[in-house]
Scaffold this motif. Structure first.
Motif, PDB file in Angstrom:
ATOM      1  N   ILE A 115       8.396  18.576  35.153  1.00  0.00           N
ATOM      2  CA  ILE A 115       8.490  18.886  33.729  1.00  0.00           C
ATOM      3  C   ILE A 115       9.603  19.895  33.504  1.00  0.00           C
ATOM      4  CG2 ILE A 115       7.253  19.926  31.789  1.00  0.00           C
ATOM      5  CD1 ILE A 115       4.656  18.915  33.134  1.00  0.00           C
ATOM      6  N   ILE A 116      10.380  19.677  32.443  1.00  0.00           N
ATOM      7  CA  ILE A 116      11.466  20.592  32.107  1.00  0.00           C
ATOM      8  C   ILE A 116      10.875  21.815  31.427  1.00  0.00           C
ATOM      9  CG2 ILE A 116      13.570  20.874  30.746  1.00  0.00           C
ATOM     10  CD1 ILE A 116      13.957  17.811  31.058  1.00  0.00           C
ATOM     11  N   ASN A 117      11.157  22.976  31.971  1.00  0.00           N
ATOM     12  CA  ASN A 117      10.644  24.216  31.392  1.00  0.00           C
ATOM     13  C   ASN A 117      11.393  24.542  30.109  1.00  0.00           C
ATOM     14  OD1 ASN A 117       8.699  24.771  33.397  1.00  0.00           O
ATOM     15  ND2 ASN A 117      10.315  25.527  34.747  1.00  0.00           N
ATOM     16  N   PRO A 118      10.687  25.123  29.140  1.00  0.00           N
ATOM     17  CA  PRO A 118      11.349  25.466  27.886  1.00  0.00           C
ATOM     18  C   PRO A 118      12.400  26.553  28.099  1.00  0.00           C
ATOM     19  CG  PRO A 118       9.083  26.278  27.896  1.00  0.00           C
ATOM     20  CD  PRO A 118       9.275  25.463  29.139  1.00  0.00           C
ATOM     21  N   SER A 119      13.469  26.443  27.336  1.00  0.00           N
ATOM     22  CA  SER A 119      14.543  27.429  27.418  1.00  0.00           C
ATOM     23  C   SER A 119      14.242  28.588  26.469  1.00  0.00           C
ATOM     24  CB  SER A 119      15.871  26.785  27.023  1.00  0.00           C
ATOM     25  OG  SER A 119      15.829  26.407  25.656  1.00  0.00           O
ATOM     26  N   LYS A 120      15.015  29.645  26.601  1.00  0.00           N
ATOM     27  CA  LYS A 120      14.859  30.792  25.694  1.00  0.00           C
ATOM     28  C   LYS A 120      15.158  30.372  24.251  1.00  0.00           C
ATOM     29  CE  LYS A 120      15.141  34.842  28.495  1.00  0.00           C
ATOM     30  NZ  LYS A 120      13.737  35.080  28.657  1.00  0.00           N
ATOM     31  N   VAL A 121      16.185  29.563  24.061  1.00  0.00           N
ATOM     32  CA  VAL A 121      16.519  29.133  22.703  1.00  0.00           C
ATOM     33  C   VAL A 121      15.379  28.286  22.134  1.00  0.00           C
ATOM     34  CG1 VAL A 121      17.847  27.048  23.280  1.00  0.00           C
ATOM     35  CG2 VAL A 121      18.364  28.292  21.206  1.00  0.00           C
ATOM     36  N   GLY A 122      14.730  27.495  22.969  1.00  0.00           N
ATOM     37  CA  GLY A 122      13.582  26.705  22.526  1.00  0.00           C
ATOM     38  C   GLY A 122      12.406  27.586  22.143  1.00  0.00           C
ATOM     39  N   LYS A 123      12.198  28.651  22.916  1.00  0.00           N
ATOM     40  CA  LYS A 123      11.110  29.591  22.595  1.00  0.00           C
ATOM     41  C   LYS A 123      11.398  30.316  21.288  1.00  0.00           C
ATOM     42  CE  LYS A 123       9.507  30.216  27.279  1.00  0.00           C
ATOM     43  NZ  LYS A 123       8.223  30.665  27.697  1.00  0.00           N
ATOM     44  N   TYR A 124      12.652  30.721  21.098  1.00  0.00           N
ATOM     45  CA  TYR A 124      13.017  31.384  19.846  1.00  0.00           C
ATOM     46  C   TYR A 124      12.898  30.426  18.664  1.00  0.00           C
ATOM     47  CZ  TYR A 124      14.675  35.536  22.302  1.00  0.00           C
ATOM     48  OH  TYR A 124      14.753  36.671  23.071  1.00  0.00           O
ATOM     49  N   ALA A 125      13.311  29.182  18.875  1.00  0.00           N
ATOM     50  CA  ALA A 125      13.187  28.192  17.798  1.00  0.00           C
ATOM     51  C   ALA A 125      11.721  28.032  17.405  1.00  0.00           C
ATOM     52  CB  ALA A 125      13.773  26.843  18.242  1.00  0.00           C
ATOM     53  N   THR A 126      10.849  27.926  18.388  1.00  0.00           N
ATOM     54  CA  THR A 126       9.418  27.788  18.097  1.00  0.00           C
ATOM     55  C   THR A 126       8.893  29.020  17.368  1.00  0.00           C
ATOM     56  OG1 THR A 126       9.119  26.344  20.014  1.00  0.00           O
ATOM     57  CG2 THR A 126       7.144  27.414  19.132  1.00  0.00           C
ATOM     58  N   LEU A 127       9.270  30.206  17.825  1.00  0.00           N
ATOM     59  CA  LEU A 127       8.840  31.436  17.161  1.00  0.00           C
ATOM     60  C   LEU A 127       9.277  31.452  15.696  1.00  0.00           C
ATOM     61  CD1 LEU A 127       7.712  34.357  17.130  1.00  0.00           C
ATOM     62  CD2 LEU A 127       9.999  35.099  17.880  1.00  0.00           C
ATOM     63  N   PHE A 128      10.542  31.146  15.447  1.00  0.00           N
ATOM     64  CA  PHE A 128      11.037  31.179  14.074  1.00  0.00           C
ATOM     65  C   PHE A 128      10.472  30.041  13.233  1.00  0.00           C
ATOM     66  CE2 PHE A 128      14.248  34.061  15.884  1.00  0.00           C
ATOM     67  CZ  PHE A 128      14.091  35.116  15.002  1.00  0.00           C
ATOM     68  N   LEU A 129      10.154  28.914  13.856  1.00  0.00           N
ATOM     69  CA  LEU A 129       9.470  27.847  13.120  1.00  0.00           C
ATOM     70  C   LEU A 129       8.076  28.299  12.706  1.00  0.00           C
ATOM     71  CD1 LEU A 129      10.532  24.625  15.053  1.00  0.00           C
ATOM     72  CD2 LEU A 129      11.138  25.244  12.699  1.00  0.00           C
ATOM     73  N   TYR A 130       7.374  28.990  13.602  1.00  0.00           N
ATOM     74  CA  TYR A 130       6.055  29.532  13.263  1.00  0.00           C
ATOM     75  C   TYR A 130       6.170  30.512  12.092  1.00  0.00           C
ATOM     76  CZ  TYR A 130       2.711  27.841  16.770  1.00  0.00           C
ATOM     77  OH  TYR A 130       1.830  27.077  17.500  1.00  0.00           O
ATOM     78  N   ILE A 131       7.135  31.434  12.164  1.00  0.00           N
ATOM     79  CA  ILE A 131       7.309  32.422  11.092  1.00  0.00           C
ATOM     80  C   ILE A 131       7.664  31.728   9.782  1.00  0.00           C
ATOM     81  CG2 ILE A 131       8.730  34.350  10.279  1.00  0.00           C
ATOM     82  CD1 ILE A 131       8.997  35.183  13.275  1.00  0.00           C
ATOM     83  N   THR A 132       8.563  30.769   9.860  1.00  0.00           N
ATOM     84  CA  THR A 132       8.977  30.033   8.663  1.00  0.00           C
ATOM     85  C   THR A 132       7.796  29.299   8.047  1.00  0.00           C
ATOM     86  OG1 THR A 132      11.238  29.769   9.488  1.00  0.00           O
ATOM     87  CG2 THR A 132      10.495  28.194   7.826  1.00  0.00           C
ATOM     88  N   ALA A 133       7.070  28.542   8.876  1.00  0.00           N
ATOM     89  CA  ALA A 133       5.933  27.774   8.350  1.00  0.00           C
ATOM     90  C   ALA A 133       4.888  28.712   7.750  1.00  0.00           C
ATOM     91  CB  ALA A 133       5.316  26.918   9.454  1.00  0.00           C
ATOM     92  N   PHE A 134       4.578  29.791   8.462  1.00  0.00           N
ATOM     93  CA  PHE A 134       3.595  30.754   7.957  1.00  0.00           C
ATOM     94  C   PHE A 134       4.025  31.306   6.605  1.00  0.00           C
ATOM     95  CE2 PHE A 134       2.074  35.130   7.526  1.00  0.00           C
ATOM     96  CZ  PHE A 134       0.710  34.922   7.567  1.00  0.00           C
ATOM     97  N   SER A 135       5.299  31.662   6.489  1.00  0.00           N
ATOM     98  CA  SER A 135       5.770  32.254   5.234  1.00  0.00           C
ATOM     99  C   SER A 135       5.710  31.250   4.084  1.00  0.00           C
ATOM    100  CB  SER A 135       7.178  32.825   5.396  1.00  0.00           C
ATOM    101  OG  SER A 135       8.118  31.817   5.657  1.00  0.00           O
ATOM    102  N   TYR A 136       5.954  29.984   4.373  1.00  0.00           N
ATOM    103  CA  TYR A 136       5.838  28.965   3.319  1.00  0.00           C
ATOM    104  C   TYR A 136       4.369  28.706   2.967  1.00  0.00           C
ATOM    105  CZ  TYR A 136      10.768  27.695   3.022  1.00  0.00           C
ATOM    106  OH  TYR A 136      12.119  27.708   2.794  1.00  0.00           O
ATOM    107  N   ILE A 137       3.492  28.721   3.954  1.00  0.00           N
ATOM    108  CA  ILE A 137       2.068  28.481   3.695  1.00  0.00           C
ATOM    109  C   ILE A 137       1.511  29.554   2.764  1.00  0.00           C
ATOM    110  CG2 ILE A 137      -0.258  28.434   4.706  1.00  0.00           C
ATOM    111  CD1 ILE A 137       1.105  27.262   7.272  1.00  0.00           C
ATOM    112  N   VAL A 138       1.777  30.804   3.093  1.00  0.00           N
ATOM    113  CA  VAL A 138       1.206  31.905   2.300  1.00  0.00           C
ATOM    114  C   VAL A 138       2.139  32.347   1.168  1.00  0.00           C
ATOM    115  CG1 VAL A 138      -0.229  32.716   4.215  1.00  0.00           C
ATOM    116  CG2 VAL A 138       2.031  33.737   3.847  1.00  0.00           C
ATOM    117  N   LYS A 139       3.235  31.623   1.029  1.00  0.00           N
ATOM    118  CA  LYS A 139       4.219  31.889  -0.037  1.00  0.00           C
ATOM    119  C   LYS A 139       4.748  33.318   0.031  1.00  0.00           C
ATOM    120  CE  LYS A 139       2.341  28.265  -2.862  1.00  0.00           C
ATOM    121  NZ  LYS A 139       1.848  27.811  -4.129  1.00  0.00           N
TER     122      LYS A 139
END
Length: 172
Positions: A115-139
């Protein structure tokens, strides 16, 4: 099943709960959906930390964790788009990345390659996607600008993953 894998599995099992609360209209439903999504993100951090710190890394976890990530991201961004809380192009970028990574992971796994291990850029992308989605959910208006970081990181991490997958196949 170890604790890290149980936490990962809980992320998958909480998706229908999130969807129910997100779409059923009652006072503060979006806030509650946001809290559930936030807790899902915390379990994502916690399961990886526990697996690495307490030597609980397993083949099951290496398969379940990215699956839980992909299912969570795709589900949440579809829900946001259906409720017209995000533009459709954001959903398309997220889905393309997640489908590319999931498809690549399946191909790599089926060909007996590690299995290909996630890269740092992939981890950051996931983190910022979580923050983005959360901010849109709670407006949470201010943090919705995190999409300006999340989308480029998402695109770069998708390209990075494709390069790593291709290199893995070529080099065996």
């Amino acid at each position: 099943m170890n604790i890290a894998n149980r936490l990962t599995l809980s992320r998958i099992l909480i998706i229908p709960v999130f969807l129910y609360i997100f779409f059923v209209q009652f006072k503060y439903h979006l806030l509650l959906a946001g809290v559930i999504f936030f807790l899902s993100g915390l379990t994502d951090l916690l399961d990886g930390y526990i697996a690495r710190t307490y030597d609980q890394v397993s083949n099951l976890g290496r398969l379940l964790d990215p699956l839980a990530d992909k299912l969570t991201m795709i589900t949440v961004f579809i829900a946001l788009a259906v409720n017209q809380l995000i533009p459709i192009w954001i959903l398309l970028v997220v889905i393309c990345r997640e489908v590319i990574i999931l498809s690549g992971a399946v191909l790599v796994y089926l060909n007996g390659v590690d299995i290909i291990n996630p890269s740092k850029v992939g981890k950051y992308a996931t983190l910022f996607l979580y923050i983005t989605a959360f901010s849109y959910i709670v407006k949470w208006e201010f943090f919705q600008y995190f999409v300006l970081l999340a989308i480029p990181l998402t695109i770069v991490s998708g390209i990075d993953y494709c390069i790593k997958a291709y290199s893995t196949f070529i080099n065996g």
